[in-house]
Design a protein around this motif. Structure first.
Motif: not given
Length: 250
Positions: A17-39
């Protein structure tokens, strides 16, 4: 040794996942957020990211980690009310923000995953969503530097509808309660929010799963054809969940 689509770590999963990449990220608020991948993406240091998500996390959590360091160049979502840093950056011209009606955002992601280039919806007719002029980016002096364009409007059955284009992204990051080595996913209750839709829209979809196991085909919420990589969370990572505002009763 890789087994099916399972990768050893979140760092390995987001390595390309390089600079300038586009990302679709799941979750609503903090519910179901892919926090480990984001970290892991935060640790990698990718910049100028273009993010599509219902909201941009909250201050200090979720996508808020990337936002705080100026890693997100553009955010497409439906709600920014819980993130003061996003509001500050938006109003000061540091980030471009496209606000989309929530149902329209969900359908734009789903349509992208289904290969549908665009669709008509009555949501937004008669507003700046259809007529154009929504501020996408402000200039430092507070003037509007970039505004949304006008969209095509047609009548169906005597009712006007606005044309909305679907969304696809380079990558998608999602979180599931269960997953198998083939990428089939099961989501837990309200965590089944934007996760399946984000997963469908990504060309390379990466899922963090709280439990890696065998699945009955009848319980699968999202088939593995949409998922490229699976990261199995540790029990500690799976249990590390947060809410935006904790409420109690006297």
């Amino acid at each position: 040794m890789r087994v099916g689509k399972v990768v050893e770590s979140a760092a390995e999963a987001v390595a390309d996942v390089g600079d300038g990449a586009s990302l679709a990220v799941g979750g609503f608020g903090l519910c179901g957020v892919p926090s480990v991948l984001i970290a892991a993406l935060h640790e990698k240091g990718s910049r100028d990211l273009r993010v599509v998500s219902n909201n941009c996390g909250v201050d200090g959590r979720g996508l808020g980690l990337l936002l705080a360091e100026g890693r997100i160049a553009r955010a497409t979502g439906s709600y920014i009310g819980e993130n003061k840093e996003l509001a500050r950056r938006y109003l000061s011209g540091e980030i471009e923000v496209e606000l989309v009606p929530q149902g329209t955002l969900a359908e734009r992601l789903r349509a992208g995953g289904c290969g549908i280039p665009a669709f008509y919806t009555p949501a937004g007719v008669g507003t700046l969503v259809a007529e154009g002029g929504l501020p996408w980016r402000y200039a430092p002096d507070g003037s509007v530097a970039v505004a949304s364009p006008a969209k095509e409007v047609r009548e169906f059955g005597g009712v006007p509808h606005v044309l909305e284009e679907s969304i696809t992204t380079d990558f998608a990051l999602v979180r599931a309660a269960k997953g198998d080595r083939y990428g089939n996913l099961v989501f837990d209750r309200s965590a089944r929010n934007f996760n399946p839709l984000a997963a469908m829209a990504g060309r390379v979809t990466i899922a963090e799963v709280e439990e890696l196991c065998e699945l009955d085909p009848d319980e699968v919420h999202l088939p593995g054809v949409f998922v490229r990589r699976v990261v199995a969370l540790t029990p500690e990572q799976a249990a590390d969940k947060h809410v935006e505002k904790r409420t109690v009763r006297a």
